[in-house]
Design a protein around this motif. Structure first.
Motif, PDB file in Angstrom:
ATOM      1  N   UNK A 247       5.345   3.644  15.614  1.00 38.69           N
ATOM      2  CA  UNK A 247       5.014   2.631  14.422  1.00 38.69           C
ATOM      3  C   UNK A 247       6.240   2.495  13.790  1.00 38.69           C
ATOM      4  N   UNK A 248       6.371   1.442  12.859  1.00 38.27           N
ATOM      5  CA  UNK A 248       7.314   0.787  12.081  1.00 38.27           C
ATOM      6  C   UNK A 248       6.376   0.490  10.773  1.00 38.27           C
ATOM      7  N   UNK A 249       6.902   1.248   9.745  1.00 36.07           N
ATOM      8  CA  UNK A 249       5.904   1.000   8.629  1.00 36.07           C
ATOM      9  C   UNK A 249       6.871   0.876   7.161  1.00 36.07           C
ATOM     10  N   UNK A 250       7.045  -0.280   6.555  1.00 30.06           N
ATOM     11  CA  UNK A 250       7.711  -0.467   5.513  1.00 30.06           C
ATOM     12  C   UNK A 250       6.863   0.301   4.057  1.00 30.06           C
ATOM     13  N   UNK A 251       8.006   0.539   3.202  1.00 31.30           N
ATOM     14  CA  UNK A 251       7.259   0.954   2.015  1.00 31.30           C
ATOM     15  C   UNK A 251       6.269   0.237   1.355  1.00 31.30           C
ATOM     16  N   UNK A 252       6.321  -1.099   1.372  1.00 28.87           N
ATOM     17  CA  UNK A 252       5.472  -2.040   1.193  1.00 28.87           C
ATOM     18  C   UNK A 252       4.679  -2.574   2.440  1.00 28.87           C
ATOM     19  N   UNK A 253       3.554  -1.693   2.896  1.00 25.02           N
ATOM     20  CA  UNK A 253       3.018  -1.931   3.998  1.00 25.02           C
ATOM     21  C   UNK A 253       2.177  -2.959   4.160  1.00 25.02           C
ATOM     22  N   UNK A 254       1.466  -3.495   2.875  1.00 22.54           N
ATOM     23  CA  UNK A 254       0.760  -4.751   3.106  1.00 22.54           C
ATOM     24  C   UNK A 254       0.415  -5.359   1.718  1.00 22.54           C
ATOM     25  N   UNK A 255      -0.041  -6.828   1.677  1.00 21.31           N
ATOM     26  CA  UNK A 255      -0.262  -7.042   0.288  1.00 21.31           C
ATOM     27  C   UNK A 255      -1.536  -7.664   0.435  1.00 21.31           C
ATOM     28  N   UNK A 256      -2.219  -8.021  -0.483  1.00 16.93           N
ATOM     29  CA  UNK A 256      -3.454  -8.746  -0.820  1.00 16.93           C
ATOM     30  C   UNK A 256      -3.338  -9.643  -1.801  1.00 16.93           C
ATOM     31  N   UNK A 266       0.856   0.776  -0.322  1.00 20.90           N
ATOM     32  CA  UNK A 266       1.679   1.617   0.300  1.00 20.90           C
ATOM     33  C   UNK A 266       1.026   2.697   1.015  1.00 20.90           C
ATOM     34  N   UNK A 267       1.720   3.458   1.983  1.00 20.26           N
ATOM     35  CA  UNK A 267       0.848   4.066   2.897  1.00 20.26           C
ATOM     36  C   UNK A 267       0.288   5.442   2.306  1.00 20.26           C
ATOM     37  N   UNK A 268      -0.990   5.934   2.450  1.00 22.82           N
ATOM     38  CA  UNK A 268      -1.521   6.867   1.873  1.00 22.82           C
ATOM     39  C   UNK A 268      -1.611   8.083   2.724  1.00 22.82           C
ATOM     40  N   UNK A 269      -1.548   8.062   3.931  1.00 19.23           N
ATOM     41  CA  UNK A 269      -1.572   9.315   4.789  1.00 19.23           C
ATOM     42  C   UNK A 269      -0.623   8.879   5.900  1.00 19.23           C
ATOM     43  N   UNK A 270      -0.278  10.007   6.620  1.00 22.68           N
ATOM     44  CA  UNK A 270       0.688   9.941   7.718  1.00 22.68           C
ATOM     45  C   UNK A 270       0.189   8.876   8.823  1.00 22.68           C
ATOM     46  N   UNK A 322      -3.070   3.026  10.030  1.00 23.07           N
ATOM     47  CA  UNK A 322      -2.448   3.035   8.896  1.00 23.07           C
ATOM     48  C   UNK A 322      -3.222   3.290   7.564  1.00 23.07           C
ATOM     49  N   UNK A 323      -3.505   4.195   6.813  1.00 21.78           N
ATOM     50  CA  UNK A 323      -4.306   4.326   5.576  1.00 21.78           C
ATOM     51  C   UNK A 323      -3.451   3.661   4.289  1.00 21.78           C
ATOM     52  N   UNK A 324      -3.983   2.821   3.698  1.00 24.98           N
ATOM     53  CA  UNK A 324      -3.012   2.288   2.781  1.00 24.98           C
ATOM     54  C   UNK A 324      -3.991   2.511   1.188  1.00 24.98           C
ATOM     55  N   UNK A 330      -0.635  -3.563  -9.212  1.00 22.01           N
ATOM     56  CA  UNK A 330      -1.878  -4.435  -8.474  1.00 22.01           C
ATOM     57  C   UNK A 330      -3.153  -4.837  -9.389  1.00 22.01           C
ATOM     58  N   UNK A 331      -3.524  -5.948  -9.192  1.00 24.43           N
ATOM     59  CA  UNK A 331      -4.761  -6.350  -9.652  1.00 24.43           C
ATOM     60  C   UNK A 331      -5.975  -5.368  -9.488  1.00 24.43           C
ATOM     61  N   UNK A 332      -6.525  -4.883 -10.210  1.00 21.53           N
ATOM     62  CA  UNK A 332      -7.796  -4.124  -9.793  1.00 21.53           C
ATOM     63  C   UNK A 332      -8.942  -4.804  -9.145  1.00 21.53           C
ATOM     64  N   UNK A 333      -8.894  -5.999  -9.021  1.00 21.48           N
ATOM     65  CA  UNK A 333      -9.885  -6.660  -8.050  1.00 21.48           C
ATOM     66  C   UNK A 333      -9.718  -6.444  -6.718  1.00 21.48           C
ATOM     67  N   UNK A 334      -8.590  -5.819  -6.172  1.00 23.29           N
ATOM     68  CA  UNK A 334      -8.032  -5.790  -5.011  1.00 23.29           C
ATOM     69  C   UNK A 334      -8.850  -4.577  -4.486  1.00 23.29           C
ATOM     70  N   UNK A 335      -9.190  -4.066  -3.313  1.00 23.11           N
ATOM     71  CA  UNK A 335      -9.835  -2.616  -2.819  1.00 23.11           C
ATOM     72  C   UNK A 335      -8.633  -1.711  -3.197  1.00 23.11           C
ATOM     73  N   UNK A 336      -9.155  -0.693  -3.770  1.00 22.50           N
ATOM     74  CA  UNK A 336      -8.358   0.596  -4.053  1.00 22.50           C
ATOM     75  C   UNK A 336      -7.613   1.163  -2.368  1.00 22.50           C
ATOM     76  N   UNK A 337      -8.343   1.076  -1.577  1.00 23.44           N
ATOM     77  CA  UNK A 337      -7.820   1.632  -0.200  1.00 23.44           C
ATOM     78  C   UNK A 337      -8.300   0.684   0.917  1.00 23.44           C
ATOM     79  N   UNK A 338      -7.712   0.917   1.891  1.00 27.44           N
ATOM     80  CA  UNK A 338      -7.966   0.244   3.238  1.00 27.44           C
ATOM     81  C   UNK A 338      -7.205   0.653   4.329  1.00 27.44           C
ATOM     82  N   UNK A 339      -7.717   0.481   5.719  1.00 26.56           N
ATOM     83  CA  UNK A 339      -6.941   0.971   6.702  1.00 26.56           C
ATOM     84  C   UNK A 339      -6.859  -0.319   7.565  1.00 26.56           C
ATOM     85  N   UNK A 340      -5.538  -0.349   8.194  1.00 30.09           N
ATOM     86  CA  UNK A 340      -5.346  -1.450   9.155  1.00 30.09           C
ATOM     87  C   UNK A 340      -4.844  -0.931  10.644  1.00 30.09           C
ATOM     88  N   UNK A 341      -4.787  -1.514  11.158  1.00 31.40           N
ATOM     89  CA  UNK A 341      -4.770  -1.251  12.791  1.00 31.40           C
ATOM     90  C   UNK A 341      -3.852  -2.328  13.520  1.00 31.40           C
TER      91      UNK A 341
END
Length: 360
Positions: A247-256, A266-270, A322-324, A330-341
């Motif tokens: 896997x290749x994971x940057x510090x900013x792993x995703x945006x919403x 950012x990454x929450x777990x390994x 990747x658990x994020x 960030x805007x609080x309207x966005x989900x607090x956590x999400x998982x991407x694959x």
């Protein structure tokens, strides 16, 4: 007196013949004998080069054959001359082993190769401990050299290489190979434009407000009949090594983004990595995943081993979980956590059987 004279003449003839044979045998080697050094061959000269492939290396052998050989001492300039057995040949060999890309050398270093030359009834081990190097050129001091005396003619002679209990041979005259369990190492190289890779690096729903910056790394696919710790693959099978999958994971792993609202994750777990070949799980993971950081990008990879039909077309699938978690800006309207694959699917074509028309 005539009888005595005849006996004397016969004795002189026999004695002369013995003396001539003794003179003619000066420097003649017996079958199976060998001498180290750089000998030049003459009297029925033959020269050829051969390359024999073993896991992690190519063994390069230069061969010269003849009935006479000579070596010049670089210090005294004296010449040493040797002759072949009356019913055979002298064969001079120089050899070296260089690392090759068919298998990472760190996966096969527990074993050394041996080199032998043989005829119908004579067999001589030239070197029992051949170790590959990274050198690409050699001077005279680097070369391993030896002249060997063998019975038979050129058509009887074969080079034999042994690695981890398995052997392969090549005929000096015809070049015909008996590759045995090494056959798949001689397979045709896979042409890069025939390797098809499809990345799922964004959500499947194009209306999703998420954008991913993580990638699943397919690594490098290596086919080999042998690996340390696993030994030789079963008959008609081979080991498939997915080297460097991860896997290749940057510090900013995703945006919403949703209208004027935005969030950064950012990454929450390994991250977790799943690798399959032809839908099968790995037989073994050769090492614990290694993580390397470069700037704000983290790369995690490992080597995964699979068992597959020798030479068959295969498809690898690397899926990264990747658990994020939402970042502070960030805007609080966005989900607090999400998982991407993120996922990468790579299809490799079948490899042509190199033994067609060649005895295994």
């Amino acid at each position: 007196m005539a009888v005595i004279g005849g006996v004397v003449v016969l004795a002189l003839v026999v004695g002369g013949g013995l003396l001539w044979r003794q003179y003619d045998d000066r420097g003649r080697l017996t079958a199976g004998a060998s001498r180290a050094g750089d000998y030049s061959m003459s009297d029925g000269y033959f020269s050829e080069s051969y390359s024999l492939t073993v896991p992690g290396a190519r063994i390069l052998v230069n061969v010269e054959a003849g009935r006479r050989g000579s070596k010049l001492d670089d210090v005294t300039y004296e010449s040493t001359r040797v002759k072949a057995p009356r019913d055979g040949l002298l064969v001079h060999l120089d050899w070296s082993a260089v690392r090759s890309g068919n298998v990472d050398s760190t996966l096969v270093d527990a074993h050394r190769s041996s080199l032998r030359i043989r005829s119908k009834d004579t067999s001589v081990v030239v070197d029992r401990k051949i170790v590959p190097t990274t050198r690409t050129s050699y001077d005279d001091d680097d070369r391993d050299q030896k002249v060997v005396a063998l019975r038979g003619d050129l058509g009887d002679l074969k080079l034999e290489v042994e690695f981890a209990g398995r052997k392969q041979t090549v005929s000096l005259l015809s070049g015909r190979r008996d590759m045995g369990r090494f056959a798949s190492l001689y397979g045709a190289e896979v042409v890069n434009n025939r390797v098809v890779a499809i990345e799922q690096d964004q959500p499947t729903d194009v209306r999703s407000p998420f954008r991913w910056y993580c990638k699943a790394l397919s690594g490098r696919l290596i086919r080999t009949p042998y690996l340390d710790g696993l030994g030789w693959a079963a008959p008609s099978r081979e080991w498939i090594l997915a080297s460097g999958a991860g896997a290749r994971v940057p510090a900013e792993a995703a945006t919403w983004r949703d209208g004027e609202h935005s969030a950064y994750y950012s990454v929450a777990e390994k991250p977790t990595v799943s690798v399959t070949v032809a839908g099968k799980k790995p037989v073994k993971v050769l090492s614990q995943p290694q993580t390397r950081a470069s700037g704000d990008i983290s790369t995690t990879s490992a080597d995964y081993v699979f068992s597959a039909e020798a030479g068959a077309a295969v498809t690898t699938v690397v899926t990264v979980g990747v658990s994020l978690e939402r970042g502070p800006r960030s805007d609080a309207k966005a989900p607090a956590r999400t998982t991407i694959q993120p996922r990468t699917t790579t299809s490799y074509p079948a490899v042509q059987d190199p033994t067609i028309g060649v005895r295994r």
